[in-house]
Write a protein that holds these residues in place. Structure first.
Motif, mmCIF file in Angstrom:
data_model
loop_
_atom_site.group_PDB
_atom_site.id
_atom_site.type_symbol
_atom_site.label_atom_id
_atom_site.label_comp_id
_atom_site.label_asym_id
_atom_site.label_seq_id
_atom_site.Cartn_x
_atom_site.Cartn_y
_atom_site.Cartn_z
ATOM 1 N N LYS A 202 0.824 -1.219 0.000
ATOM 2 C CA LYS A 202 0.000 0.000 0.000
ATOM 3 C C LYS A 202 0.858 1.269 0.000
ATOM 4 C CE LYS A 202 -4.080 -2.036 2.204
ATOM 5 N NZ LYS A 202 -3.652 -3.434 2.036
ATOM 6 N N ARG A 203 1.826 1.287 -0.916
ATOM 7 C CA ARG A 203 2.711 2.447 -1.007
ATOM 8 C C ARG A 203 3.166 2.616 -2.449
ATOM 9 N NH1 ARG A 203 8.316 3.382 0.210
ATOM 10 N NH2 ARG A 203 8.628 1.286 1.066
ATOM 11 N N GLY A 204 3.314 3.874 -2.869
ATOM 12 C CA GLY A 204 3.800 4.150 -4.219
ATOM 13 C C GLY A 204 2.678 4.527 -5.171
ATOM 14 N N ASP A 205 3.075 5.009 -6.313
ATOM 15 C CA ASP A 205 2.147 5.474 -7.347
ATOM 16 C C ASP A 205 1.820 4.313 -8.280
ATOM 17 O OD1 ASP A 205 0.609 7.012 -9.020
ATOM 18 O OD2 ASP A 205 2.300 7.937 -10.045
ATOM 19 N N LEU A 206 0.569 3.880 -8.275
ATOM 20 C CA LEU A 206 0.147 2.758 -9.098
ATOM 21 C C LEU A 206 -0.177 3.205 -10.527
ATOM 22 C CD1 LEU A 206 -2.306 1.019 -6.612
ATOM 23 C CD2 LEU A 206 -0.061 0.151 -7.294
ATOM 24 N N LEU A 207 -0.064 2.283 -11.447
ATOM 25 C CA LEU A 207 -0.477 2.527 -12.831
ATOM 26 C C LEU A 207 -1.971 2.262 -12.967
ATOM 27 C CD1 LEU A 207 2.557 0.843 -14.600
ATOM 28 C CD2 LEU A 207 1.963 3.291 -14.709
ATOM 29 N N ARG A 208 -2.730 2.890 -12.101
ATOM 30 C CA ARG A 208 -4.183 2.729 -12.114
ATOM 31 C C ARG A 208 -4.816 3.760 -13.048
ATOM 32 N NH1 ARG A 208 -8.887 3.876 -7.612
ATOM 33 N NH2 ARG A 208 -10.530 2.888 -8.859
ATOM 34 N N LYS A 209 -5.716 3.284 -13.917
ATOM 35 C CA LYS A 209 -6.352 4.117 -14.938
ATOM 36 C C LYS A 209 -5.295 4.777 -15.824
ATOM 37 C CE LYS A 209 -10.602 4.860 -12.337
ATOM 38 N NZ LYS A 209 -11.571 5.821 -11.800
ATOM 39 N N LEU A 212 1.367 2.027 -19.010
ATOM 40 C CA LEU A 212 2.768 2.286 -19.283
ATOM 41 C C LEU A 212 3.148 1.552 -20.567
ATOM 42 C CD1 LEU A 212 5.732 3.090 -18.592
ATOM 43 C CD2 LEU A 212 5.848 0.962 -17.257
ATOM 44 N N PHE A 213 3.594 2.297 -21.559
ATOM 45 C CA PHE A 213 4.116 1.727 -22.793
ATOM 46 C C PHE A 213 5.639 1.750 -22.737
ATOM 47 C CE2 PHE A 213 -0.072 3.084 -24.529
ATOM 48 C CZ PHE A 213 -0.484 1.846 -25.011
ATOM 49 N N ILE A 214 6.256 0.629 -23.046
ATOM 50 C CA ILE A 214 7.713 0.496 -23.015
ATOM 51 C C ILE A 214 8.192 0.197 -24.432
ATOM 52 C CG2 ILE A 214 9.663 -0.746 -22.000
ATOM 53 C CD1 ILE A 214 7.486 -1.735 -19.863
ATOM 54 N N ASP A 215 9.075 1.036 -24.937
ATOM 55 C CA ASP A 215 9.665 0.861 -26.265
ATOM 56 C C ASP A 215 11.164 0.666 -26.071
ATOM 57 O OD1 ASP A 215 10.852 1.123 -28.747
ATOM 58 O OD2 ASP A 215 9.746 2.922 -29.331
ATOM 59 N N MET A 216 11.601 -0.579 -26.087
ATOM 60 C CA MET A 216 13.006 -0.863 -25.799
ATOM 61 C C MET A 216 13.896 -0.661 -27.019
ATOM 62 S SD MET A 216 12.836 -3.963 -23.056
ATOM 63 C CE MET A 216 14.470 -3.507 -22.482
ATOM 64 N N LEU A 217 13.304 -0.617 -28.195
ATOM 65 C CA LEU A 217 14.094 -0.385 -29.402
ATOM 66 C C LEU A 217 14.628 1.042 -29.440
ATOM 67 C CD1 LEU A 217 15.116 -1.514 -32.097
ATOM 68 C CD2 LEU A 217 12.961 -0.756 -33.133
ATOM 69 N N ASN A 218 13.786 1.981 -29.008
ATOM 70 C CA ASN A 218 14.152 3.403 -29.046
ATOM 71 C C ASN A 218 14.408 3.994 -27.663
ATOM 72 O OD1 ASN A 218 13.764 3.881 -32.011
ATOM 73 N ND2 ASN A 218 11.697 3.168 -31.508
ATOM 74 N N ASN A 219 14.484 3.129 -26.652
ATOM 75 C CA ASN A 219 14.746 3.574 -25.277
ATOM 76 C C ASN A 219 13.753 4.637 -24.825
ATOM 77 O OD1 ASN A 219 17.017 1.894 -24.827
ATOM 78 N ND2 ASN A 219 18.302 3.313 -25.990
ATOM 79 N N GLU A 220 12.480 4.383 -25.073
ATOM 80 C CA GLU A 220 11.426 5.315 -24.695
ATOM 81 C C GLU A 220 10.372 4.610 -23.873
ATOM 82 O OE1 GLU A 220 11.677 8.135 -28.731
ATOM 83 O OE2 GLU A 220 9.944 6.830 -28.388
ATOM 84 N N SER A 221 9.758 5.345 -22.985
ATOM 85 C CA SER A 221 8.590 4.862 -22.261
ATOM 86 C C SER A 221 7.635 6.031 -22.046
ATOM 87 C CB SER A 221 8.980 4.243 -20.907
ATOM 88 O OG SER A 221 9.578 5.210 -20.066
ATOM 89 N N GLU A 222 6.354 5.690 -21.943
ATOM 90 C CA GLU A 222 5.338 6.734 -21.807
ATOM 91 C C GLU A 222 4.190 6.196 -20.973
ATOM 92 O OE1 GLU A 222 2.608 9.646 -24.666
ATOM 93 O OE2 GLU A 222 3.622 7.908 -25.526
ATOM 94 N N ILE A 223 3.687 7.041 -20.068
ATOM 95 C CA ILE A 223 2.491 6.712 -19.304
ATOM 96 C C ILE A 223 1.332 7.526 -19.856
ATOM 97 C CG2 ILE A 223 1.379 6.797 -17.045
ATOM 98 C CD1 ILE A 223 4.108 6.389 -15.783
ATOM 99 N N ILE A 224 0.281 6.823 -20.235
ATOM 100 C CA ILE A 224 -0.909 7.484 -20.797
ATOM 101 C C ILE A 224 -2.062 7.306 -19.835
ATOM 102 C CG2 ILE A 224 -2.583 7.450 -22.688
ATOM 103 C CD1 ILE A 224 -0.350 6.515 -24.525
ATOM 104 N N ASN A 225 -2.716 8.394 -19.488
ATOM 105 C CA ASN A 225 -3.914 8.346 -18.651
ATOM 106 C C ASN A 225 -5.100 7.847 -19.487
ATOM 107 O OD1 ASN A 225 -2.743 9.414 -16.225
ATOM 108 N ND2 ASN A 225 -2.764 11.427 -17.190
ATOM 109 N N LEU A 226 -5.854 6.953 -18.894
ATOM 110 C CA LEU A 226 -6.976 6.357 -19.623
ATOM 111 C C LEU A 226 -8.307 6.942 -19.128
ATOM 112 C CD1 LEU A 226 -5.761 2.656 -19.554
ATOM 113 C CD2 LEU A 226 -5.574 4.289 -21.440
#
Length: 226
Positions: A202-209, A212-226
């Motif tokens: 019960k600690r930390g920021d969850l990926l709720r709603k 997280l997209f992970i692009d390992m080819l281009n070393n990119e990641s993005e969190i999109i709110n749904l």
């Protein structure tokens, strides 16, 4: 505190570490994602694990599935995960279910779990898992991979996140089109494991709603709110 958990501290407190030992997590799927998730949760000290998979190891699994090896080809993935857990941490309780997760068995498999983890490889069963987790009021940690790309989301009952992610999608995902790489599986599984631990302590920021997209080819990641 046992020496095996000493390096968990100070990242998590001794009280949080002790609390993990009282928790139960069910992992649906013991392949590419599931193997790494099971390994991490067993090592960090989650006290009770249920591992579920009706499949056996094939030669095509050897490139990425942690528990696959030549002598285990044709053997149950769930049973192999069970045996591995006992080698890593014999103090935790573990149950393996050599069966595919479906309408006939879902309640007895995931009931009373604190968190359920989606390590499945098809959209239809993922969405069914979300439905039954909502029915049983259990948080779900979703993950999926394809090629160099991964995605992770945490779904609390009522969120219906997978309905948004997979709206209008066919039952099959893109992993068979894009392939599956071992580092994509291990990276995505690590994020999923982190979400599980945050839910349990019960600690930390969850990926709720969010997703997280992970692009390992281009070393990119993005969190999109749904």
């Amino acid at each position: 505190m046992e020496e095996r958990y000493r390096r968990n501290i100070e990242a998590i407190s001794e009280e949080e570490n002790a609390a993990l030992f009282e928790k139960k997590v069910c992992i649906i799927g013991c392949g590419g994602l599931g193997g790494y998730i099971i390994e991490i949760l067993a090592r960090i000290g989650v006290g009770s694990l249920i591992v579920v998979d009706g499949d056996v190891f094939e030669e095509s699994n050897l490139n990425r599935q942690l528990y696959s090896k030549m002598e285990l080809l044709g053997k149950s993935k769930a049973e192999s995960a069970y045996e591995r857990i006992l080698e890593i941490n014999p103090e935790i309780k573990v149950k393996y279910i050599y069966d595919f997760f479906d309408e006939s068995n879902y309640a007895k498999i995931i009931n009373n779990s604190d968190v359920v983890v989606d390590a499945l490889d098809n959209i239809k069963t993922k969405k069914f898992l979300q439905k039954v987790c909502e029915e049983l009021d259990i948080p779900l940690v979703h993950g999926a991979i394809g090629g160099w790309y991964g995605q992770v989301a945490t779904v609390l009952p009522g969120d219906k996140t997978l309905d948004i992610i997979y709206k209008g999608k066919e039952d099959k995902g893109v992993e068979k089109i894009l392939g599956n790489l071992p580092f994509t599986a291990s990276c995505t599984a690590s994020y999923q494991s982190s979400e599980v631990i945050k839910l349990l302590i019960k600690r930390g920021d969850l990926l709720r709603k969010k997703i997280l997209f992970i692009d390992m080819l281009n070393n990119e990641s993005e969190i999109i709110n749904l």
